[in-house]
Design a protein around this motif. Sequence first.
Motif, mmCIF file in Angstrom:
data_model
loop_
_atom_site.group_PDB
_atom_site.id
_atom_site.type_symbol
_atom_site.label_atom_id
_atom_site.label_comp_id
_atom_site.label_asym_id
_atom_site.label_seq_id
_atom_site.Cartn_x
_atom_site.Cartn_y
_atom_site.Cartn_z
ATOM 1 N N HIS A 53 5.519 -11.488 20.305
ATOM 2 C CA HIS A 53 5.257 -10.981 19.047
ATOM 3 C C HIS A 53 4.660 -9.925 18.830
ATOM 4 O O HIS A 53 5.141 -9.283 17.607
ATOM 5 C CB HIS A 53 4.120 -12.334 18.773
ATOM 6 N N ALA A 54 3.797 -9.257 19.668
ATOM 7 C CA ALA A 54 3.337 -8.073 19.450
ATOM 8 C C ALA A 54 4.546 -6.959 19.292
ATOM 9 O O ALA A 54 4.339 -6.006 18.342
ATOM 10 C CB ALA A 54 2.209 -7.635 20.372
ATOM 11 N N ASP A 55 5.264 -7.157 20.171
ATOM 12 C CA ASP A 55 6.460 -6.220 20.342
ATOM 13 C C ASP A 55 7.127 -6.264 18.963
ATOM 14 O O ASP A 55 7.650 -5.391 18.182
ATOM 15 C CB ASP A 55 7.321 -6.468 21.366
ATOM 16 N N LEU A 56 7.442 -7.534 18.569
ATOM 17 C CA LEU A 56 8.220 -7.687 17.171
ATOM 18 C C LEU A 56 7.759 -6.990 16.105
ATOM 19 O O LEU A 56 8.183 -6.495 15.109
ATOM 20 C CB LEU A 56 8.749 -9.001 17.288
ATOM 21 N N LEU A 57 6.295 -7.389 16.023
ATOM 22 C CA LEU A 57 5.408 -6.878 15.004
ATOM 23 C C LEU A 57 5.261 -5.477 14.942
ATOM 24 O O LEU A 57 5.321 -4.838 13.789
ATOM 25 C CB LEU A 57 3.967 -7.437 14.944
ATOM 26 N N ALA A 58 5.137 -4.953 16.051
ATOM 27 C CA ALA A 58 5.279 -3.395 16.236
ATOM 28 C C ALA A 58 6.583 -3.022 15.865
ATOM 29 O O ALA A 58 6.508 -1.678 14.873
ATOM 30 C CB ALA A 58 4.988 -2.685 17.629
ATOM 31 N N ARG A 59 7.582 -3.372 16.290
ATOM 32 C CA ARG A 59 8.952 -2.882 15.618
ATOM 33 C C ARG A 59 9.167 -2.963 13.981
ATOM 34 O O ARG A 59 9.620 -2.118 13.301
ATOM 35 C CB ARG A 59 9.960 -3.690 16.358
ATOM 36 N N ALA A 60 8.596 -4.140 13.590
ATOM 37 C CA ALA A 60 8.662 -4.303 12.091
ATOM 38 C C ALA A 60 7.782 -3.315 11.295
ATOM 39 O O ALA A 60 8.113 -2.632 10.312
ATOM 40 C CB ALA A 60 8.297 -5.819 11.640
ATOM 41 N N GLN A 61 6.643 -2.762 11.809
ATOM 42 C CA GLN A 61 5.760 -1.992 11.444
ATOM 43 C C GLN A 61 6.592 -0.487 11.291
ATOM 44 O O GLN A 61 6.269 0.167 10.507
ATOM 45 C CB GLN A 61 4.478 -1.768 11.870
ATOM 46 N N HIS A 62 7.152 -0.235 12.474
ATOM 47 C CA HIS A 62 7.949 0.906 12.570
ATOM 48 C C HIS A 62 8.885 0.965 11.581
ATOM 49 O O HIS A 62 9.353 1.952 10.645
ATOM 50 C CB HIS A 62 8.662 1.069 13.907
ATOM 51 N N LEU B 258 10.954 -9.280 10.312
ATOM 52 C CA LEU B 258 9.889 -10.217 9.908
ATOM 53 C C LEU B 258 10.396 -11.714 10.232
ATOM 54 O O LEU B 258 9.511 -12.366 10.693
ATOM 55 C CB LEU B 258 9.720 -10.056 8.270
ATOM 56 N N HIS B 259 11.400 -12.198 10.044
ATOM 57 C CA HIS B 259 11.853 -13.235 10.516
ATOM 58 C C HIS B 259 11.703 -13.525 11.790
ATOM 59 O O HIS B 259 11.215 -14.535 12.346
ATOM 60 C CB HIS B 259 13.410 -13.621 10.123
ATOM 61 N N ALA B 260 12.126 -12.398 12.753
ATOM 62 C CA ALA B 260 11.788 -12.539 14.129
ATOM 63 C C ALA B 260 10.511 -12.731 14.398
ATOM 64 O O ALA B 260 10.141 -13.451 15.404
ATOM 65 C CB ALA B 260 12.537 -11.426 14.905
ATOM 66 N N VAL B 261 9.660 -11.889 13.760
ATOM 67 C CA VAL B 261 7.932 -11.771 14.053
ATOM 68 C C VAL B 261 7.585 -13.493 13.692
ATOM 69 O O VAL B 261 6.960 -13.947 14.685
ATOM 70 C CB VAL B 261 7.357 -10.967 13.157
ATOM 71 N N HIS B 262 7.993 -13.885 12.723
ATOM 72 C CA HIS B 262 7.482 -15.363 12.394
ATOM 73 C C HIS B 262 7.781 -16.406 13.375
ATOM 74 O O HIS B 262 7.206 -17.351 13.955
ATOM 75 C CB HIS B 262 7.811 -15.700 11.170
ATOM 76 N N THR B 263 9.253 -16.241 13.623
ATOM 77 C CA THR B 263 9.794 -17.214 14.663
ATOM 78 C C THR B 263 9.170 -17.081 15.912
ATOM 79 O O THR B 263 8.840 -18.334 16.798
ATOM 80 C CB THR B 263 11.307 -17.031 14.751
ATOM 81 N N GLN B 264 9.023 -15.898 16.405
ATOM 82 C CA GLN B 264 8.208 -15.603 17.706
ATOM 83 C C GLN B 264 6.853 -16.200 17.950
ATOM 84 O O GLN B 264 6.385 -16.734 18.766
ATOM 85 C CB GLN B 264 8.231 -14.289 18.204
ATOM 86 N N ALA B 265 6.186 -15.989 16.919
ATOM 87 C CA ALA B 265 4.671 -16.454 16.406
ATOM 88 C C ALA B 265 4.612 -17.955 16.547
ATOM 89 O O ALA B 265 4.022 -18.448 17.464
ATOM 90 C CB ALA B 265 4.213 -15.830 15.258
ATOM 91 N N GLN B 266 5.565 -18.706 15.877
ATOM 92 C CA GLN B 266 5.552 -20.010 15.983
ATOM 93 C C GLN B 266 6.041 -20.486 17.541
ATOM 94 O O GLN B 266 5.430 -21.423 17.986
ATOM 95 C CB GLN B 266 6.365 -20.657 14.979
ATOM 96 N N LEU B 267 7.027 -19.950 18.236
ATOM 97 C CA LEU B 267 7.279 -20.196 19.348
ATOM 98 C C LEU B 267 6.151 -20.091 20.295
ATOM 99 O O LEU B 267 6.012 -21.083 21.291
ATOM 100 C CB LEU B 267 8.614 -19.259 19.898
ATOM 101 N N GLU B 268 5.607 -19.080 20.149
ATOM 102 C CA GLU B 268 4.360 -18.768 21.306
ATOM 103 C C GLU B 268 3.270 -19.605 21.203
ATOM 104 O O GLU B 268 2.622 -20.162 21.737
ATOM 105 C CB GLU B 268 3.972 -17.161 21.189
ATOM 106 N N LYS B 269 3.076 -19.976 19.916
ATOM 107 C CA LYS B 269 2.008 -21.118 19.356
ATOM 108 C C LYS B 269 2.347 -22.493 19.893
ATOM 109 O O LYS B 269 1.498 -23.089 20.597
ATOM 110 C CB LYS B 269 1.912 -21.230 18.094
ATOM 111 N N ASN B 270 3.811 -22.586 19.838
ATOM 112 C CA ASN B 270 4.242 -24.045 20.510
ATOM 113 C C ASN B 270 4.132 -24.049 21.945
ATOM 114 O O ASN B 270 3.700 -25.011 22.585
ATOM 115 C CB ASN B 270 5.690 -24.486 20.123
ATOM 116 N N MET B 271 4.388 -22.975 22.505
ATOM 117 C CA MET B 271 4.541 -22.786 24.043
ATOM 118 C C MET B 271 3.083 -22.626 24.432
ATOM 119 O O MET B 271 2.868 -23.268 25.656
ATOM 120 C CB MET B 271 5.139 -21.823 24.571
#
Length: 193
Positions: free
Chosen positions: A6-15, A86-99
């Motif tokens: 999630h942090a990697d995807l968020l950093a990419r979105a911010q970039h 941003l879609h990937a960020v939110h999907t990954q956040a939900q996935l990590e939350k579920n995992m």
Amino acid sequence: MTGATHADLLARAQHLVREKDAIEANIREFEAVLQSQKVGMDDPLVDREGFPRGDVDIYAVRHARTTIIRLRNDLKAKMSEIESALHAVHTQAQLEKNMAGTQPPARPTEDIPFAAINGVAPDSPANEAGLERGDKVVRFGHVDVTNHQGLKALSDLVAVSENKIIRVLVLRDNTPKTLFVTPHKWSGRGMLG
């Protein structure tokens, strides 16, 4: 981005947002050139008789207009990239939350299937997980019947979950069964089979 957190995807979105801001600043610079010449994107550069206007730096205006058009196209493409990121960020956040073991609140629709398995390829990730033809999918990671994107949400989740475990709840002969599938490349099409 395969295996991204999630942090990697968020950093990419911010970039990507910073790149978008730079494009917008560039557009404003070239719009200022047009303003200094007192013309817009569509004002004529010739007089009534068809001769180049003497009160305008035609080269500077044409260059600014061409650059603005190119930058607007770049901006449109960048906005599309940001939307995907941003879609990937939110999907990954939900996935990590579920995992992490947190479960979404119970819903009255918890046992309603949203898809049915009509076939499972041999040696595929779906086969390895134990999915069978006729299984009715109730939950695939965070995707369930309440999702309004249909099977697109499932394919989007798979796309960002390569080599990551996804919990799948199916009904097999009307009996709930929990399976764990790990999407990955294999000899067949897609990452599930």
